[in-house]
Scaffold this active site. Structure first.
Site, PDB file in Angstrom:
ATOM      1  N   ASP A   1       2.914 -30.089  23.576  1.00 24.54           N
ATOM      2  CA  ASP A   1       2.033 -30.490  24.665  1.00 24.54           C
ATOM      3  C   ASP A   1       2.259 -29.691  25.933  1.00 24.54           C
ATOM      4  O   ASP A   1       1.330 -29.480  26.716  1.00 24.54           O
ATOM      5  CB  ASP A   1       2.239 -31.973  24.994  1.00 24.54           C
ATOM      6  CG  ASP A   1       1.844 -32.891  23.855  1.00 24.54           C
ATOM      7  OD1 ASP A   1       1.372 -32.387  22.818  1.00 24.54           O
ATOM      8  OD2 ASP A   1       2.027 -34.116  24.000  1.00 24.54           O
TER       9      ASP A   1
ATOM     10  N   ASP B   1      -3.153 -29.372  29.018  1.00 18.11           N
ATOM     11  CA  ASP B   1      -2.015 -29.539  28.124  1.00 18.11           C
ATOM     12  C   ASP B   1      -2.040 -28.377  27.145  1.00 18.11           C
ATOM     13  O   ASP B   1      -3.117 -27.968  26.669  1.00 18.11           O
ATOM     14  CB  ASP B   1      -2.096 -30.856  27.346  1.00 18.11           C
ATOM     15  CG  ASP B   1      -1.667 -32.068  28.164  1.00 18.11           C
ATOM     16  OD1 ASP B   1      -1.511 -31.934  29.398  1.00 18.11           O
ATOM     17  OD2 ASP B   1      -1.503 -33.150  27.578  1.00 18.11           O
TER      18      ASP B   1
ATOM     19  N   HIS C   1      -5.921 -33.007  22.745  1.00 21.55           N
ATOM     20  CA  HIS C   1      -5.094 -32.180  21.871  1.00 21.55           C
ATOM     21  C   HIS C   1      -5.850 -31.835  20.589  1.00 21.55           C
ATOM     22  O   HIS C   1      -6.351 -32.703  19.872  1.00 21.55           O
ATOM     23  CB  HIS C   1      -3.745 -32.832  21.571  1.00 21.55           C
ATOM     24  CG  HIS C   1      -2.956 -33.096  22.824  1.00 21.55           C
ATOM     25  ND1 HIS C   1      -1.836 -33.913  22.846  1.00 21.55           N
ATOM     26  CD2 HIS C   1      -3.123 -32.657  24.106  1.00 21.55           C
ATOM     27  CE1 HIS C   1      -1.354 -33.966  24.080  1.00 21.55           C
ATOM     28  NE2 HIS C   1      -2.130 -33.211  24.856  1.00 21.55           N
TER      29      HIS C   1
ATOM     30  N   ASP D   1      -4.904 -30.228  17.721  1.00 23.03           N
ATOM     31  CA  ASP D   1      -4.270 -29.974  16.431  1.00 23.03           C
ATOM     32  C   ASP D   1      -4.306 -31.114  15.419  1.00 23.03           C
ATOM     33  O   ASP D   1      -3.754 -30.982  14.324  1.00 23.03           O
ATOM     34  CB  ASP D   1      -2.834 -29.473  16.619  1.00 23.03           C
ATOM     35  CG  ASP D   1      -2.031 -30.340  17.575  1.00 23.03           C
ATOM     36  OD1 ASP D   1      -2.571 -31.319  18.098  1.00 23.03           O
ATOM     37  OD2 ASP D   1      -0.851 -30.000  17.812  1.00 23.03           O
TER      38      ASP D   1
ATOM     39  N   CYS E   1       2.920 -31.460  16.704  1.00 19.30           N
ATOM     40  CA  CYS E   1       3.160 -31.954  18.062  1.00 19.30           C
ATOM     41  C   CYS E   1       4.644 -31.981  18.412  1.00 19.30           C
ATOM     42  O   CYS E   1       5.026 -31.656  19.535  1.00 19.30           O
ATOM     43  CB  CYS E   1       2.605 -33.367  18.208  1.00 19.30           C
ATOM     44  SG  CYS E   1       0.819 -33.507  18.048  1.00 19.30           S
TER      45      CYS E   1
END
Length: 425
Positions: free
Chosen positions: A172, A256, A305, A307, A409
């Site tokens: 992150d 991020d 995010h 992913d 992550c």
């Protein structure tokens, strides 16, 4: 700068100021979006004119002894940072946290914000991540860890006060581009000082030859957030996302690192609840002309995010979440990429996922093109990888998932054995 607060139940004059302020905010946001689109279009034009020259130009060589070197998500992994669950705290229930979490957990945040996550759960997560680190080491990967800090300490800036959260998800906050480590500015107030846990590692890399860049730190003043962001139901989220409305405004750059994903010279990013257009533009200018930053979008009611929505696992090979289809997927197909739809995850409904969705099943870590670290409980996606000729390294991090991340992550790949190439011409 004159800052005006309009309190609920105020005078008509305050209402007028609030109205004017909202009109100005929309005008500024529209200007930023138009400017971003026009500068991106200009960059594409300039890139096309100089494409042949730039693509034939050899990049500056990275010193062989540089500890940091990673160009994509799939080259042979040699060194990685793995996060820590120690001392993890529930973030205060502020507007940006509310916009990024599910309604069924809002009571949990209201009750425990600023306090530790359930201790028994955290202890199990710590044990799982320790086992994950041991397995990575057995696979020949050097593992680094952030400092265990006290995240319950309250802090105050001229613009806000908060407690911290954790140093669990290095993906992150850190983005490695070649031999450069970029510290993301972040967008949650509870994560303002998260970088402190990683500084000892980064300073060591810097002393040994790595580049180190810290993106402009946002003030995280009230103006960065839409204080009236109207989220009551999932339907609200869908409508707002479709309209391009997010809890973060264009007051100042924020992003991020986990909203970016790498494929050599091409970096893909989404505008999300924590990454705004100004943040994307900062990254585009910073990385130009050697890298191309592409903004893509998804049918996602709560983008945060990339992913667990769009995970690139090999040269021209990407996992694309069937619940959040990519609006630009035809561009990848025309470029010859193989788009794989991962199977539905198996994680049970009663397992707490305070900051993420079940689609952490596709949040995998590639050790190389033929090895992947995958959830030991997710048999369907294991079979999917095996059908692709990729062997699976099965690890159980179910309790660690609850803190907001899967294998991708929980890690930041520092060194992969490979060279800079283009995969999206």
């Amino acid at each position: 700068m004159l800052r005006v607060r309009c309190l609920r139940g105020g005078s008509r004059g305050a209402e007028a100021v609030h109205y004017i302020g909202s009109r100005l905010r929309r005008a500024v946001t529209g200007w930023v979006q138009r400017t971003f689109q026009s500068t991106q279009a200009a960059a594409v034009s300039q890139t096309s004119c100089a494409a042949a020259e730039d693509n034939n130009k050899a990049p500056d060589p990275i010193p062989e002894d540089c500890p940091v070197c990673s160009h994509n998500e799939w080259d042979l992994l040699e060194e990685v940072i793995v996060g820590r669950a120690e001392n993890a705290c529930v973030p205060p229930f502020s507007v940006e946290v509310k916009a990024n979490t599910y309604e069924k957990y809002w009571g949990f945040y209201q009750k425990y914000g600023g306090q530790s996550f359930p201790q028994d759960h955290v202890k199990k997560a710590i044990a799982e991540i320790e086992e994950m680190c041991n397995i990575l080491k057995m696979e020949g990967v050097v593992v680094q860890r952030p400092e265990p800090l006290d995240w319950s300490v309250k802090y105050k800036t001229p613009d806000f006060e908060s407690t911290g959260m954790y140093a669990a998800m290095p993906r992150d906050i850190l983005l490695v581009i070649g031999n450069e480590i970029i510290e993301a500015p972040m967008a949650w107030r509870a994560r303002f000082f998260e970088y402190r846990a990683y500084r000892p590692i980064i300073k060591d890399y810097f002393r040994r030859g790595a580049k180190w860049t810290t993106a402009p730190k946002p003030t995280m003043a009230d103006e960065l957030y839409d204080q009236d962001y109207p989220i009551r139901t999932v339907e609200d989220r869908h409508k707002l996302a479709a309209q391009g409305k997010f809890v973060t405004t264009e007051y100042e750059p924020c992003f991020d690192a986990a909203d970016f994903i790498r494929a050599g010279r091409d970096i893909f990013v989404q505008r999300s609840q924590v990454t705004n257009y100004l943040g994307i533009e900062w990254m585009r200018r910073h990385l130009a002309p050697e890298y191309r930053v592409h903004t893509i979008s998804f049918k996602d009611p709560n983008p945060m995010h990339i992913d667990a929505t769009f995970n690139i696992i090999g040269p021209g090979l990407v996992l694309s979440n069937p619940d959040r289809p990519c609006n630009e997927i035809e561009l990848f197909k025309k470029a010859g990429w193989t788009v794989v739809r991962p199977p539905l995850p198996l994680i049970p409904d009663d397992h707490p996922l305070w900051m993420s969705s079940k689609w952490l099943s596709m949040n995998v870590l590639m050790l190389d093109e033929k090895r992947v670290m995958v959830d030991a409980n997710e048999i369907p996606i294991q079979k999917m990888f095996e059908s692709l000729g990729i062997s699976t390294i099965k690890v159980n991090i179910r309790h660690a998932n609850s803190l907001g991340g899967g294998f991708h992550c929980w890690t930041c790949d520092i060194r992969r054995r490979g060279t800079l190439k283009s995969y999206f011409d």
